[in-house]
Design a protein around this motif. Structure first.
Motif, short mmCIF file in Angstrom:
data_model
loop_
_atom_site.label_atom_id
_atom_site.label_comp_id
_atom_site.label_asym_id
_atom_site.label_seq_id
_atom_site.Cartn_x
_atom_site.Cartn_y
_atom_site.Cartn_z
N LYS A 98 0.81 -1.17 0.06
CA LYS A 98 -0.03 0.12 0.07
C LYS A 98 0.80 1.29 -0.01
O LYS A 98 0.63 2.20 -0.78
CB LYS A 98 -0.77 -0.01 1.16
CG LYS A 98 -2.01 1.10 1.26
CD LYS A 98 -2.98 1.08 2.20
CE LYS A 98 -4.11 2.12 2.36
NZ LYS A 98 -3.25 3.57 2.41
N ASN A 99 1.82 1.03 0.79
CA ASN A 99 2.56 2.43 0.93
C ASN A 99 3.56 2.39 -0.59
O ASN A 99 4.09 3.85 -0.81
CB ASN A 99 3.66 2.28 2.14
CG ASN A 99 3.14 2.30 3.36
OD1 ASN A 99 1.86 2.91 3.58
ND2 ASN A 99 3.73 1.87 4.25
N LEU A 100 3.76 1.39 -1.35
CA LEU A 100 4.54 1.48 -2.30
C LEU A 100 3.35 1.57 -3.53
O LEU A 100 3.87 1.86 -4.75
CB LEU A 100 5.19 0.20 -2.62
CG LEU A 100 6.75 0.14 -1.72
CD1 LEU A 100 7.13 -1.27 -1.98
CD2 LEU A 100 7.39 1.30 -1.96
N ASN A 101 2.04 1.99 -3.19
CA ASN A 101 0.91 2.04 -4.33
C ASN A 101 0.98 1.13 -5.28
O ASN A 101 0.93 1.31 -6.40
CB ASN A 101 1.32 3.45 -4.97
CG ASN A 101 1.05 4.53 -4.19
OD1 ASN A 101 0.41 4.67 -3.37
ND2 ASN A 101 1.91 5.80 -4.37
N LEU A 102 1.23 -0.22 -4.84
CA LEU A 102 1.25 -1.44 -5.56
C LEU A 102 0.18 -2.11 -5.56
O LEU A 102 -0.02 -3.49 -5.94
CB LEU A 102 2.55 -2.30 -5.21
CG LEU A 102 3.74 -1.58 -5.56
CD1 LEU A 102 4.99 -2.67 -5.20
CD2 LEU A 102 3.77 -1.26 -7.16
N ILE A 103 -0.95 -1.80 -4.92
CA ILE A 103 -2.45 -2.37 -4.83
C ILE A 103 -3.19 -2.28 -6.29
O ILE A 103 -2.84 -1.12 -6.95
CB ILE A 103 -3.24 -1.52 -3.83
CG1 ILE A 103 -2.53 -1.63 -2.50
CG2 ILE A 103 -4.60 -2.30 -3.55
CD1 ILE A 103 -2.60 -3.13 -1.72
N ASN A 104 -3.42 -3.38 -6.56
CA ASN A 104 -4.03 -3.57 -7.79
C ASN A 104 -3.15 -3.37 -8.90
O ASN A 104 -3.52 -2.91 -10.13
CB ASN A 104 -5.32 -2.58 -8.03
CG ASN A 104 -6.66 -2.82 -7.35
OD1 ASN A 104 -6.97 -4.10 -7.47
ND2 ASN A 104 -7.36 -2.11 -7.11
N THR A 105 -1.89 -3.81 -8.89
CA THR A 105 -0.93 -3.97 -9.78
C THR A 105 -0.37 -5.39 -9.94
O THR A 105 -0.17 -6.14 -8.81
CB THR A 105 0.25 -2.94 -9.55
OG1 THR A 105 1.02 -3.31 -8.30
CG2 THR A 105 -0.15 -1.40 -9.07
N GLY A 108 2.27 -5.95 -7.05
CA GLY A 108 1.71 -5.99 -5.90
C GLY A 108 1.29 -7.38 -5.84
O GLY A 108 1.55 -8.23 -4.56
#
Length: 275
Positions: free
Chosen positions: A130-137, A140
């Motif tokens: 989540k902190n790396l903005n990798l949700i839904n990627t 991730g």
């Protein structure tokens, strides 16, 4: 053959047959349900197929995003499998064949991580993604599944067993680490590599919990997660739900039947690892 030995063989056969029935019954019941009409499923407890309809399979293929989930699952499993094998092989080779400060400590950390249940890392991994903005990627989904210390341990056990004279001969001929690993050691352990690849692929294909947590977009879901959306779409349509479950399990079933010996070897290798 003595009477005691015959009795032992009979008991072992009965236990094996019973275990096989327990394993195969859910698959059989799923298939029988999937070829019935939705109207005939409710309240029907017959174990014998009383009708044969493929409408549930047609609906599952054309009225859901099954093909998209298939592509996602194949892509994810393939990337994770190749990455895990390559990273684990390089790491194990360094731990086994290259002398450097902290080597034993690093291998101890690998062994310790093998003893940590994967579920205990879920919260920290999710926060990190989540902190790396990798949700839904794709990153991730894939990155946390690359943590497989057992493959490193298995490879290291193999590299440790290779005679040192073989490495010395390659070095005398002017070969470097790349030559030793990929042109000498790798051809010797194709059996281990194949077994590890099959088990890793099947494990990632069946993974549900982590993809379920990190993916909310239906277009990025893998098959195990996508099945939950089929249930929401069709309501209590058991025939169609069982049909897509069969289609989801089909590649794993085929892989196990075709590569049964390799899968068994991988399980035996993994369970027999020594620190």
């Amino acid at each position: 053959m003595s009477l005691t030995r015959r009795l032992e063989n009979i008991i072992l056969t009965v236990l094996t047959f019973s275990a096989a029935l327990v394993w195969i019954f859910p698959l059989y019941w799923t298939f029988v349900t999937s070829i019935r009409s939705d109207e005939n499923v409710a309240g029907n407890t017959s174990l014998i197929p009383d009708e044969f309809r493929l409408s549930a399979y047609v609906s599952a293929i054309f009225n859901t995003k099954l093909m998209n989930w298939y592509i996602n699952s194949v892509g994810t499993a393939a990337i994770v499998t190749v990455s895990v094998l390559l990273i684990s092989m390089l790491c194990a080779y360094a731990l086994s064949q290259i002398r450097f400060p902290g080597r034993r400590l690093l291998y101890g950390i690998v062994l310790a991580s093998f003893m940590v249940p994967a579920q205990t890392l879920v919260v920290t991994q999710f926060i990190l993604m989540k902190n790396l903005n990798l949700i839904n990627t794709w990153a991730g989904i894939i990155l946390p599944q690359l943590i497989t210390p057992i493959v490193i341990i298995v490879y290291k056990q193999f590299f440790d067993s290779v005679p040192k004279e073989m490495r010395e001969a390659v070095v005398l001929d002017g070969g470097g680490e790349y030559t030793i690993l990929f042109k000498v050691y790798l051809p010797l352990n194709w059996g281990i590599t194949t077994a590890m690849a099959i088990v890793t692929f099947i494990t990632v294909w069946n993974a549900f919990f982590w993809p379920f947590l990190v993916v909310t977009s239906e277009d990025m879901m893998t098959i195990p997660v996508g099945i939950t959306q089929v249930n929401d779409t069709f309501g209590v349509a058991y025939a169609r739900l069982m049909a897509i479950a069969m289609l989801a399990a089909l590649p794993v079933i085929i892989a196990y039947v075709v590569f049964q010996r390799r899968v068994t070897e991988a399980i035996m290798i993994s369970s027999g690892v020594k620190g």
